[in-house]
Design an enzyme around this catalytic site. Structure first.
Site, PDB file in Angstrom:
ATOM      1  N   SER A 267     -22.232 160.511 -27.586  1.00 35.46           N
ATOM      2  CA  SER A 267     -20.930 160.093 -27.057  1.00 35.46           C
ATOM      3  C   SER A 267     -20.784 158.599 -27.257  1.00 35.46           C
ATOM      4  O   SER A 267     -21.732 157.844 -27.036  1.00 35.46           O
ATOM      5  CB  SER A 267     -20.842 160.425 -25.562  1.00 35.46           C
ATOM      6  OG  SER A 267     -19.755 159.738 -24.987  1.00 35.46           O
ATOM      7  N   ARG A 268     -19.593 158.203 -27.655  1.00 41.40           N
ATOM      8  CA  ARG A 268     -19.350 156.775 -27.874  1.00 41.40           C
ATOM      9  C   ARG A 268     -19.229 156.034 -26.552  1.00 41.40           C
ATOM     10  O   ARG A 268     -19.423 154.835 -26.491  1.00 41.40           O
ATOM     11  CB  ARG A 268     -18.076 156.580 -28.698  1.00 41.40           C
ATOM     12  CG  ARG A 268     -18.153 157.238 -30.068  1.00 41.40           C
ATOM     13  CD  ARG A 268     -16.788 157.434 -30.664  1.00 41.40           C
ATOM     14  NE  ARG A 268     -15.904 158.170 -29.754  1.00 41.40           N
ATOM     15  CZ  ARG A 268     -14.628 158.448 -30.009  1.00 41.40           C
ATOM     16  NH1 ARG A 268     -14.108 158.058 -31.130  1.00 41.40           N
ATOM     17  NH2 ARG A 268     -13.899 159.122 -29.137  1.00 41.40           N
TER      18      ARG A 268
ATOM     19  N   ILE B 240     -13.961 169.101 -21.682  1.00 44.64           N
ATOM     20  CA  ILE B 240     -14.525 170.464 -21.781  1.00 44.64           C
ATOM     21  C   ILE B 240     -16.048 170.430 -21.734  1.00 44.64           C
ATOM     22  O   ILE B 240     -16.684 171.348 -21.182  1.00 44.64           O
ATOM     23  CB  ILE B 240     -14.013 171.201 -23.046  1.00 44.64           C
ATOM     24  CG1 ILE B 240     -14.217 172.704 -22.896  1.00 44.64           C
ATOM     25  CG2 ILE B 240     -14.669 170.695 -24.311  1.00 44.64           C
ATOM     26  CD1 ILE B 240     -13.519 173.327 -21.725  1.00 44.64           C
TER      27      ILE B 240
ATOM     28  N   LYS C  41     -13.269 175.440 -29.966  1.00 47.65           N
ATOM     29  CA  LYS C  41     -12.027 175.846 -30.608  1.00 47.65           C
ATOM     30  C   LYS C  41     -11.062 174.664 -30.661  1.00 47.65           C
ATOM     31  O   LYS C  41     -11.109 173.831 -29.763  1.00 47.65           O
ATOM     32  CB  LYS C  41     -11.380 177.049 -29.897  1.00 47.65           C
ATOM     33  CG  LYS C  41     -11.197 176.928 -28.381  1.00 47.65           C
ATOM     34  CD  LYS C  41     -10.203 176.062 -27.710  1.00 47.65           C
ATOM     35  CE  LYS C  41      -8.864 175.776 -28.214  1.00 47.65           C
ATOM     36  NZ  LYS C  41      -8.078 174.967 -27.201  1.00 47.65           N
TER      37      LYS C  41
ATOM     38  N   ASP D 263      -2.780 173.859 -29.150  1.00 46.57           N
ATOM     39  CA  ASP D 263      -4.148 173.693 -28.618  1.00 46.57           C
ATOM     40  C   ASP D 263      -4.419 174.723 -27.524  1.00 46.57           C
ATOM     41  O   ASP D 263      -5.410 175.451 -27.601  1.00 46.57           O
ATOM     42  CB  ASP D 263      -4.382 172.262 -28.119  1.00 46.57           C
ATOM     43  CG  ASP D 263      -5.763 172.121 -27.513  1.00 46.57           C
ATOM     44  OD1 ASP D 263      -6.747 172.085 -28.264  1.00 46.57           O
ATOM     45  OD2 ASP D 263      -5.867 172.109 -26.266  1.00 46.57           O
TER      46      ASP D 263
END
Ligand code: NAP
Length: 310
Positions: A38-39, A16, A92, A170
């Protein structure tokens, strides 16, 4: 007079963030993308950190964070950002539990910071006209059919099957975010059936029955195993005809006639709202779609479904 841009960091560079947040930020000159957390991934020309702690301890200055991770780590990250004096946008669902979102609401309020629970489907073009059309109509029944193929839309997203990942809720919560906006009265769950694969923690299908404050029936079918045509549809029968929102709210029909169709601008709408909240020193915290999901997990009857293997 030139206004300062909101220096924002994206946390979680997954589907997303790439599909929607990056283009929306690039198209809104009130924002400057100041950092990525971000990993596993970075972006050319943007400061990169593998943990939010490291960004907050660095000399990269930010005003806000937008959390694009799955829901399970959301509260920890949001609380850390608020404690550091940053405004927070929540993807969300806004959290894994209702209580943690309440904690964030109180924390943001105590610090005078903006907290936004985003519900992108509410920015679909048909939603506001539907709300206005329904406001003074007599509603007789509501039917929600939110059916998609999880293998197409959520490949590799193991978090969705873990506790707190919501499973078919979801996407289903997007339908609930629309009906909680467009229906004129509150409604509540009367019964639910949740189909949970024997090897997973979250439902793959769900059937929900609600009733509103004057007895109007509202049914919802959520299905993650839909192949062929997908459906993200809401039908509302009224004494003046049938209103239908299809394609997630991007098309509005009345009695079979297409009344409105417009290009997707859901995330532009979310960032516009966020910029206005920050400027107005305000928050927008609405948990009503998540409350209905929590009710389904409280009241729903579990049925064991066949194992899901991707
Ligand atoms: P995704 O593709 O799996 O990306 C989520 C990213 O969050 C991962 O790439 C990972 O990125 C990061 N992350 C941080 N902590 C994590 C953890 N504990 N477990 C897993 N990932 C973690 O998921 P997504 O589809 O972008 O969805 C993220 C959120 O956006 C969800 O709440 C979802 O409901 C919402 N959303 C998704 C869509 C959609 O179409 N996919 C639409 C609207 C809303 P790093 O490797 O960068 O750390």
């Amino acid at each position: 007079m030139t206004r300062n841009r909101i220096r924002i960091a994206l946390v979680g560079l997954g589907k997303i963030a790439r599909d929607q947040h990056l283009p929306a930020l690039a198209g809104d000159n009130r924002f400057e993308l100041a950092a990525i957390v971000s990993r596993n991934a970075d972006l050319d020309g943007v400061a990169h950190f593998t943990a939010l702690e490291d960004l907050l301890a660095s000399d990269v200055s930010i005003d806000a964070v937008s959390l694009c991770t799955p829901p399970q780590p959301r509260h920890r990250l949001a609380h850390m950002a608020l404690a550091a004096g940053k405004h927070v946008m929540l993807e969300k669902p806004p959290g894994a539990t209702l209580s943690e979102v309440e904690d964030l609401r109180l924390t943001a309020a105590a610090r005078g910071l903006t907290l936004q629970t985003t519900w992108h489907s509410r920015h679909a073009p048909g939603v506001e006209p539907a709300r206005v059309w329904l406001a003074d109509r007599t509603i007789q029944a509501v039917r929600i059919a939110w059916k998609e193929d999880v293998r197409v839309w959520h490949p590799g997203q193991d978090w969705i099957w873990e506790a707190g990942g919501l499973g078919v809720f979801d996407p289903g919560i997007n339908a609930l975010s629309i009906v909680t906006r467009i229906l004129p009265r509150p409604f509540f769950l009367t019964q639910a059936v949740l189909h949970v694969p024997e090897n997973r923690q979250s439902p793959i299908q769900a059937e929900l029955d609600f009733v509103d404050a004057v007895g109007v029936p509202i049914t919802a079918e959520f299905d993650f195993l839909q192949t062929g045509p997908q459906s993200w549809d809401i039908e509302i029968e009224t004494t003046d005809g049938l209103l239908k929102l299809s394609h997630g709210g991007s098309k509005l029909w009345i009695d079979g006639a297409l009344i409105l169709e417009a290009p997707d601008a859901e995330y532009a709408g979310l960032y516009d709202a966020f910029a206005q909240l920050v400027e107005g020193h305000a928050s927008d915290v609405d948990v009503s779609p998540l409350r209905h999901v929590a009710d389904a997990f409280l009241l729903g009857r579990r049925v064991v479904a066949p194992a899901f293997v991707e």
